[in-house]
Scaffold this active site. Structure first.
Site, PDB file in Angstrom:
ATOM      1  N   ALA A   1       3.865   2.784   4.772  1.00 56.82           N
ATOM      2  CA  ALA A   1       3.473   4.197   4.872  1.00 56.82           C
ATOM      3  C   ALA A   1       1.993   4.270   5.216  1.00 56.82           C
ATOM      4  CB  ALA A   1       3.758   4.931   3.565  1.00 56.82           C
ATOM      5  N   VAL A   2       1.710   4.903   6.353  1.00 56.28           N
ATOM      6  CA  VAL A   2       0.335   5.118   6.796  1.00 56.28           C
ATOM      7  C   VAL A   2       0.133   6.626   6.869  1.00 56.28           C
ATOM      8  CG1 VAL A   2      -1.392   4.624   8.558  1.00 56.28           C
ATOM      9  CG2 VAL A   2       0.480   3.000   8.165  1.00 56.28           C
ATOM     10  N   ILE A   3      -0.799   7.125   6.073  1.00 50.91           N
ATOM     11  CA  ILE A   3      -1.027   8.573   5.985  1.00 50.91           C
ATOM     12  C   ILE A   3      -2.406   8.887   6.540  1.00 50.91           C
ATOM     13  CG2 ILE A   3      -1.138  10.554   4.428  1.00 50.91           C
ATOM     14  CD1 ILE A   3       0.681   8.794   2.519  1.00 50.91           C
TER      15      ILE A   3
ATOM     16  N   HIS B   1      -9.221   5.755  11.204  1.00 53.26           N
ATOM     17  CA  HIS B   1      -8.561   4.562  10.663  1.00 53.26           C
ATOM     18  C   HIS B   1      -7.040   4.630  10.842  1.00 53.26           C
ATOM     19  CE1 HIS B   1      -8.085   1.110   7.999  1.00 53.26           C
ATOM     20  NE2 HIS B   1      -7.178   1.787   7.329  1.00 53.26           N
TER      21      HIS B   1
ATOM     22  N   PHE C   1      11.645  -0.334  12.857  1.00 54.13           N
ATOM     23  CA  PHE C   1      10.376   0.265  12.440  1.00 54.13           C
ATOM     24  C   PHE C   1      10.640   1.332  11.383  1.00 54.13           C
ATOM     25  CE2 PHE C   1       6.624   3.021  13.033  1.00 54.13           C
ATOM     26  CZ  PHE C   1       5.617   2.072  12.969  1.00 54.13           C
TER      27      PHE C   1
ATOM     28  N   VAL D   1      -1.136  -3.253   8.317  1.00 56.01           N
ATOM     29  CA  VAL D   1      -1.740  -4.140   9.316  1.00 56.01           C
ATOM     30  C   VAL D   1      -1.174  -5.557   9.201  1.00 56.01           C
ATOM     31  CG1 VAL D   1      -3.916  -5.211  10.024  1.00 56.01           C
ATOM     32  CG2 VAL D   1      -3.836  -2.777   9.533  1.00 56.01           C
ATOM     33  N   GLU D   2      -0.790  -5.953   8.018  1.00 53.61           N
ATOM     34  CA  GLU D   2      -0.257  -7.301   7.800  1.00 53.61           C
ATOM     35  C   GLU D   2       1.227  -7.440   8.136  1.00 53.61           C
ATOM     36  OE1 GLU D   2      -3.983  -6.753   5.914  1.00 53.61           O
ATOM     37  OE2 GLU D   2      -2.154  -5.647   5.416  1.00 53.61           O
TER      38      GLU D   2
ATOM     39  N   PHE E   1       0.848  -1.189   0.000  1.00 49.78           N
ATOM     40  CA  PHE E   1       0.000   0.000   0.000  1.00 49.78           C
ATOM     41  C   PHE E   1       0.888   1.245   0.000  1.00 49.78           C
ATOM     42  CE2 PHE E   1      -3.209   2.947   1.630  1.00 49.78           C
ATOM     43  CZ  PHE E   1      -4.281   2.586   0.835  1.00 49.78           C
TER      44      PHE E   1
END
Length: 158
Positions: A81-83, A89, A114, A58-59, A22
């Site tokens: 990358a989590v934006i 969410h 990390f 998440v995986e 992602f």
């Protein structure tokens, strides 16, 4: 006084990189940074690097846990990358990813670096994946190399 610290050269280290697909345009830059650092500074050979691709952040912990359980690796680098968007969410994904990866490190006594970007904006993520703010993938690789050596030193001295 006895001081334990590691260096970043780890020629014989076996490293797994668990990477989220992602936001691939960002995480591929993180992967490039991590690979460059492992090879250039750590002197880690291609044969000792395994890349595991998963759908999203998440995986990452589950894949990292499976890698750790194999007993074949000296350390794991998690990249993603989590934006932040307009819903909560982001908080759930970023928090669970971080917590899960930390749990893997403690459960298996294995360094897990990390390298997951958690940013408010796409611009911040771009900056941290190789432009203004450096490359967090490369930084995660440096951290991992040092921790591999620190844990080896501790094992010898304690």
């Amino acid at each position: 006084m006895n001081i334990v610290q590691g260096n970043i050269e780890a020629k014989n280290a076996k490293v797994a990189i668990v990477i989220s697909r992602f936001n691939s345009f960002l995480v591929e830059s993180l992967l490039e940074g991590a690979l460059d650092t492992l090879k250039r500074f750590g002197q880690v050979s291609d044969d000792n690097i395994t890349v595991v691709r998963v759908p999203g952040a998440v995986e990452l912990p589950l894949a990292a846990r499976r890698v750790a359980a194999s007993g074949k690796f000296d350390g794991i680098i998690a990249l993603g990358a989590v934006i932040r968007g307009g819903t909560p969410h982001f908080d759930f994904v970023a928090g669970e990813c971080n917590k899960g990866l930390a749990q893997v490190a403690l459960e298996f006594d294995l360094p897990v670096a990390f390298g997951v970007l958690t940013t408010d904006t796409i611009e911040q993520a771009i900056e941290r994946s190789g432009t203004k703010a450096g490359n967090k993938g490369g930084e995660a690789a440096l951290s991992l190399l040092e921790m591999v050596n620190v844990l080896q030193e501790l094992e010898q001295q304690l």
